[in-house]
Design a protein around this motif. Structure first.
Motif, mmCIF file in Angstrom:
data_model
loop_
_atom_site.group_PDB
_atom_site.id
_atom_site.type_symbol
_atom_site.label_atom_id
_atom_site.label_comp_id
_atom_site.label_asym_id
_atom_site.label_seq_id
_atom_site.Cartn_x
_atom_site.Cartn_y
_atom_site.Cartn_z
ATOM 1 N N ASP A 155 6.714 -2.024 12.013
ATOM 2 C CA ASP A 155 6.136 -1.439 10.737
ATOM 3 C C ASP A 155 7.309 -1.210 9.756
ATOM 4 O OD1 ASP A 155 4.776 -0.827 8.868
ATOM 5 O OD2 ASP A 155 3.629 0.875 9.864
ATOM 6 N N SER B 38 -7.741 8.992 11.707
ATOM 7 C CA SER B 38 -6.854 8.046 11.809
ATOM 8 C C SER B 38 -5.546 8.997 12.192
ATOM 9 C CB SER B 38 -6.481 7.417 10.726
ATOM 10 O OG SER B 38 -5.267 6.700 10.793
ATOM 11 N N HIS C 108 -6.480 10.906 6.617
ATOM 12 C CA HIS C 108 -6.067 11.050 7.876
ATOM 13 C C HIS C 108 -6.437 12.217 8.371
ATOM 14 C CE1 HIS C 108 -4.000 7.441 6.437
ATOM 15 N NE2 HIS C 108 -3.535 7.162 7.856
ATOM 16 N N GLY D 290 -8.470 0.240 9.139
ATOM 17 C CA GLY D 290 -9.374 1.396 8.832
ATOM 18 C C GLY D 290 -9.435 2.149 7.741
ATOM 19 N N ASP E 42 0.935 -1.110 0.073
ATOM 20 C CA ASP E 42 -0.093 -0.058 -0.049
ATOM 21 C C ASP E 42 0.741 1.402 -0.034
ATOM 22 O OD1 ASP E 42 0.795 -0.753 2.411
ATOM 23 O OD2 ASP E 42 -0.808 0.175 3.645
#
Ligand code: F2R
Ligand code: MG
Ligand code: MG
Length: 349
Positions: free
Chosen positions: A296, A129, A163, A100, A58
């Motif tokens: 991450d 977010s 976001h 989300g 992504d």
């Protein structure tokens, strides 16, 4: 290369793709021994690999939308960018999106939408977010606008399409600033580079929305500034362990726990380090170190890769890595077009 040279533009975009592709292997892993990282990276030199065996996720999928939108519209167009995000998601939903943001991407594909920022505002009971999804795709903004205030303004708006929490979009602003300054050669003077980031973020986080979000989430008054001060303390130490970096800066999916970390990876790896192979150049060190933090990894390596790539330029990127990573060659080509757009704007065209 010189300031804002083509080599730096290519390095930034390709560095981001490489980080995403090589970092995917360890995303979500709690502990990643350096030995495993080096085995993974050395494996990329294998002749049988190549042709994009490591797929992008992504991070790159959305960055490509940002690039295409900025180039096609010759600037920021929120409607166009939102449409591209939605279309990319509908064509390839399996790229590992955050759980989300998928809701936002689905809503953005509706033709009846009157405000493209609304789906993002509805996230997490209206809080928005704070994930690093805005920051992971922001590098092209740093490459499209020669003016720092434009980089700040548009990277913020671009992130707000998904976001709406300031801890999400301010992370994108910080990452964009880091790439932009690196492009100008600012990493030649690391201490000044960090001072500049801090002074810019002091202003950014002074806004009322930022202060309110920080209070609601029980964070420091200026959360990114606080992390940047911690980063400065870490840089001043003669030895820093991986555990200390994770503890002080984080390695998670929140922008606050990953953008300052990515910046630290770049700064820490400007010089040779004991834990890393002596034949590695700065970009290879940055990649390896980002992966060894765990958490991450694709996104931290992607963000660190963009900043480091803008500093070192395309020449230092190993050919074998370019071949293994899906989308790397294409990023090199599109970087050329962003370079043209940037210099056209810089000349007032
Ligand atoms: N999502 C991943 N990796 C894990 C799963 C991969 C895949 N689904 C699989 O296992 O196959 N990686 C990618 O996501 C990160 C970017 O995420 P983004 O775009 O910010 O998404 P989202 O959903 O907006 O936020 C991520 C998560 O953060 C938490 N969160 C955010 N805001 C919150 C809030 N206000 N309150 C509570 N929680 C909040 C949620 O858990 C979100 O799901 C990158 O790592 C990219 O590589
Ligand atoms: Mg990803
Ligand atoms: Mg990730």
């Amino acid at each position: 290369g010189g300031m804002a040279s083509l080599s730096r533009f290519k390095g930034a975009l390709v560095g981001a793709v490489l980080g995403d592709c090589v970092g995917g292997e360890f995303e979500g892993a709690e502990e990643v021994p350096m030995e495993n990282v080096l085995r993974h990276l050395n494996g990329l030199d294998d002749e049988t690999k190549g042709d994009g065996t490591l797929e992008y996720s992504d991070d790159t999928a959305m960055a490509r939308c940002v690039v295409q939108s900025l180039l096609t519209r010759a600037g920021f167009d929120e409607q166009d960018m939102a449409r591209r995000f939605a279309k990319e998601y509908s064509l390839a939903p399996g790229r590992g999106y955050g759980s989300g943001v998928i809701q936002v991407l689905k809503k953005l594909s509706s033709s009846q939408l009157s405000d493209v920022y609304q789906p993002a505002r509805d996230q997490f009971n209206g809080r928005g977010s704070f994930g690093n999804g805005g920051a992971m795709r922001v590098a092209p903004f740093a490459l499209a606008f020669p003016d720092l205030s434009d980089v700040k303004k548009y990277s913020r708006s671009g992130a707000m399409l998904t976001h709406s929490c300031s801890l999400g979009y301010n992370g994108a602003v910080l990452q964009a600033l880091a790439v932009h300054l690196s492009l100008q050669g600012a990493l030649e003077l690391p201490a000044q580079f960090l001072d500049k980031l801090i002074s810019e973020m002091e202003e950014v986080e002074d806004e009322e929305a930022s202060r309110n979000d920080a209070r609601a989430l029980k964070e420091a008054e200026k959360p990114f500034c606080e992390r940047l001060y911690r980063l400065r303390d870490l840089m001043d130490r003669s030895k820093v362990s991986i555990e200390e970096v994770i503890c002080e800066l984080g390695n998670g999916i929140a922008a606050l726990h990953s953008v300052p970390t990515a910046i630290f990876c770049v700064l820490h790896c400007l010089q040779p380090r004991e834990s890393l192979p002596p034949h590695y150049g700065g970009l290879e060190r940055t990649m390896a170190y980002s992966l060894a933090l765990g958490g991450d990894t694709d996104t931290i390596a992607c963000m660190a890769g963009a900043i480091a790539g803008a500093h070192y330029g395309i020449e230092v990127i190993p050919e074998a890595w370019m071949k293994c990573c899906e989308g790397a060659k294409e990023a090199e080509v599109t970087a050329q077009r962003l370079h043209a757009l940037y210099h056209q704007r810089a000349q007032g065209g």
